[in-house]
Enzyme design. Structure first.
Site, short mmCIF file in Angstrom:
data_model
loop_
_atom_site.label_atom_id
_atom_site.label_comp_id
_atom_site.label_asym_id
_atom_site.label_seq_id
_atom_site.Cartn_x
_atom_site.Cartn_y
_atom_site.Cartn_z
N ASP A 1 11.72 104.12 71.21
CA ASP A 1 12.60 105.13 71.78
C ASP A 1 11.98 105.81 73.01
O ASP A 1 10.78 105.67 73.28
CB ASP A 1 12.92 106.16 70.71
N GLU B 1 11.83 108.24 79.14
CA GLU B 1 12.41 108.87 80.32
C GLU B 1 11.74 110.18 80.72
O GLU B 1 12.04 110.73 81.77
CB GLU B 1 13.90 109.20 80.07
N ASP C 1 22.13 107.10 72.83
CA ASP C 1 22.71 108.01 71.84
C ASP C 1 24.15 108.37 72.18
O ASP C 1 24.42 109.42 72.75
CB ASP C 1 21.86 109.28 71.76
#
Length: 658
Positions: free
Chosen positions: A381, A384, A448
């Protein structure tokens, strides 16, 4: 076809600027102060030939500022800037091209065709808190408005890529890692802003298939997924082996084909105002998952692979952070302290991957604590959140490294698998990305999404996001079946989950997600009806395994995306405008049901002969309204491929009852 003549009216503008990138939970404010902006005089030098064009750049006062060199190597054109004034850090290249459609630039969620838009190339958290708050308030006051789309400038993206494709079958890849912008808002030109000297590579081909291959040769191919991924569904199950085993028994009784169990909380959980979240301490939580290694082996003996979760952060409360802090492994702020980044409701520290010792330490956590106990995969995950004002071990400018970070993170995960000799057995899927992510990651997921029907962030947004990735060189993608984000009144319905599951049948990977608030949301195991329906979807996904493997092999060998836009093969205006239908491989056209309470859908079929999967009725090109009950979304097979061996099980399965 592009030639050097197309660049005759090239324009160059330069300036000095200072960017302020304040970050909040991975989202950024884009404030840029620009000074001394000036359009340069472009003079072609006499040394230019048929294959090389050299353009010298001057100010109005005849001061030389450098040059642009354009080369044509058998149809591959490169444009290289060479601005020699170090005070200049803003360069606008205006290309005198008039194209009708533009696609790519990474992952765009509500709009596939980028014509008329300005696109930021800067990795960020897509789920912007400001947009979510506005949406929740408006929905509270006016009710759900799923078709409302925010203005494009409000969006950010997990995966950006300085690459786009046009309807005239040429693509541009920009070789830079700093912030850049692509301006497609003008009909007669493209304006590209860069912050450093860079090389532009223009590729062109007679077909999109050939163009995809050329792009993959330039920026890299994805690696194939393990074959077991296609053997059914990967179910998201948490809270420990007791619950997992109970659910597996119910699934087996209902003929649910499970190829994997994905447990995010293998390393523990934390309960916050946002929901049930992972404790970011990358080692087995022995209270929640006692004897996990033995359980993993037991599940694997029954054909069920275990998957976990990891990201580049570490929890401040736990032992791994203490070790990283003591060894100086964390990204620092300007005061020399560990840079603590707030994510949802809590702060965490990020390990500095520019420090070789820290990089190897983190990689070894994966090798020992994940692969070492038998994991077959994981969600890798984030990626960023590198703050542009961070201080890195390497001494590099974090603003320049920011876009590179997801690629470094993917490379670390890939190396862990390869160094354990588990290629072809173990895989990971990433959310964030930039150019180097593609050649290092085996699988992307769309991030998400909200557990709703909204075009901005819900079920429909997955399709343009996937298509834009496919035209950016990323060939293997999927989404969380059912979405992820629940806030206030936004919760998942049974119908939404069922429609999302049936869409994801026709994708490379079928995987569920419990979401950030599992107890408030319908799950694949919530009732016997849903278990049976998930079982149906898992068997149908297995039925197209041979076809998906064929498409995957084409992706990894030739760069042809598994999920393709309709214009990939059909040069029709309607195909260029279509956001919500796609081709799975060459032979299947999929038009998912994206609206609540819909039992039929109007579909567009390009000029070919198509056979409806469920009724076997034959259609030519055009628009048709077809029945679309739950479990039977509009799926069509090209007549020329109707007897294709890889589709045999799918054709037989079309008669199966839910």
């Amino acid at each position: 076809m592009l030639t050097l003549k197309n660049f005759s009216n090239l324009q160059v503008t330069v300036a000095s600027g200072k960017q302020n990138f304040p970050m909040s939970r991975g989202s950024f404010k884009y404030k840029d102060k620009i000074h001394n902006k000036k359009k340069l005089i472009v003079k072609e030098v006499s040394a230019s030939t048929e294959n090389i064009k050299i353009l010298n750049l001057f100010t109005k006062k005849n001061t030389s500022l450098g040059s642009v060199t354009i080369k044509d190597d058998n149809g591959t054109i490169t444009l290289t800037t060479n601005i020699n004034d170090k005070s200049i850090n803003r360069i606008w290249i205006t290309l005198p091209f008039s194209e009708k459609h533009y696609y790519g630039c990474g992952e765009t969620f509500s709009k596939f065709d980028l014509a008329g838009e300005k696109v930021r190339i800067w990795v960020a958290e897509h789920q912007n808190a400001k947009r979510i708050t506005k949406k929740i308030i408006l929905w509270k006051l006016r009710g759900p408005r799923p078709n409302k789309v925010s203005k494009f400038s409000d969006y950010e993206s997990y995966f950006v890529e300085p690459t786009f494709v046009t309807n005239k079958k040429w693509t541009l890849h920009l070789n830079t890692s700093s912030y850049s912008e692509f301006d497609f808002s003008k009909k007669d030109k493209i304006i590209i802003q860069i912050r450093e000297n860079a090389t532009f590579t223009f590729l062109q081909a007679a077909t999109y298939t050939e163009l995809s291959k050329k792009l993959s040769e330039l920026i890299g191919y994805q690696r194939p997924l393990p074959e077991w991924v296609y053997d059914g569904a990967i179910l998201s199950l948490q809270t420990g082996p007791a619950f997992i085993n109970k659910t597996l028994q119910e699934a087996e009784a209902n003929n649910l084909r499970i190829t994997g169990v994905w447990s995010q909380d293998w390393c523990g959980c934390r309960k916050t105002g946002f929901g049930y979240q992972v404790m970011w301490n990358w080692q087995q939580d022995k209270e929640l998952y006692p004897n996990l290694e033995n359980e993993i082996q037991k599940w694997k003996n029954n054909g069920i692979h275990f998957l976990g979760y990891i990201n580049p952060f570490i929890a401040l409360e736990k032992n791994l952070y203490k070790e990283a802090h003591q060894k100086g492994y964390c990204v620092k702020n300007k005061n020399g302290e560990d840079y603590l980044v707030k994510i949802t409701t809590f702060p965490a520290s990020m390990v500095d991957f520019t420090n070789p010792e820290a990089y190897e330490w983190y990689k070894n956590l994966i090798k020992k604590n994940m692969i070492g106990i038998g994991m077959s995969g994981w969600m890798a995950d984030f990626g960023e959140y590198l703050p542009p004002d961070a201080v890195l071990f390497s001494g590099e400018n974090a603003e320049i490294v920011h876009n590179k970070w997801p690629g470094i993170w993917a490379k670390l995960n890939r190396e862990a698998i390869e160094e354990c000799g588990k290629q072809g057995e173990v895989f990971f899927f990433t959310r964030a990305g930039y150019t180097n992510t593609i050649k290092n990651s085996t699988m992307m997921w769309n991030g998400d999404q909200h557990v709703d029907w909204s075009c901005d962030d819900g079920l429909p947004s997955v399709i343009p996001a996937t298509l834009s990735l496919s035209m950016s060189g990323y060939t293997l993608t999927h989404s969380d079946a059912g979405g992820y984000t629940t806030i206030m009144q936004m919760t998942r319905s049974k119908e939404l989950l069922m429609r999302w599951l049936e869409m994801n049948i026709f994708s490379p990977l079928l995987r569920t997600h419990e979401g950030n608030q599992p107890a408030r949301n319908i799950q694949a195991y919530s009732s016997e009806e849903l278990i049976k329906y998930t079982a149906y979807c898992s068997r149908l996904h297995l039925a197209i395994k041979p076809y998906l493997l064929e498409a995957q092999n084409e992706a990894c060998k030739n760069g042809t995306p598994v999920i393709r836009p309709l214009f990939y093969y059909y040069d029709e205006e309607e195909a260029y405008k279509e956001n919500y239908e796609y081709l799975l491989g060459r032979e299947l056209l999929v038009s998912p049901v994206l609206e609540e309470n819909a039992n039929e859908k109007t579909v567009y079929l390009p000029d070919d002969t198509w056979i409806h999967l469920w009724t076997k009725k034959e259609y030519s090109g055009g628009k048709y309204t077809v029945a679309s009950p739950i479990g039977k979304p509009p799926v069509f097979i090209r007549k020329d491929a109707y007897n294709k061996k890889e589709l045999e099980e799918l054709l037989n399965f079309g008669q199966d009852n839910i």
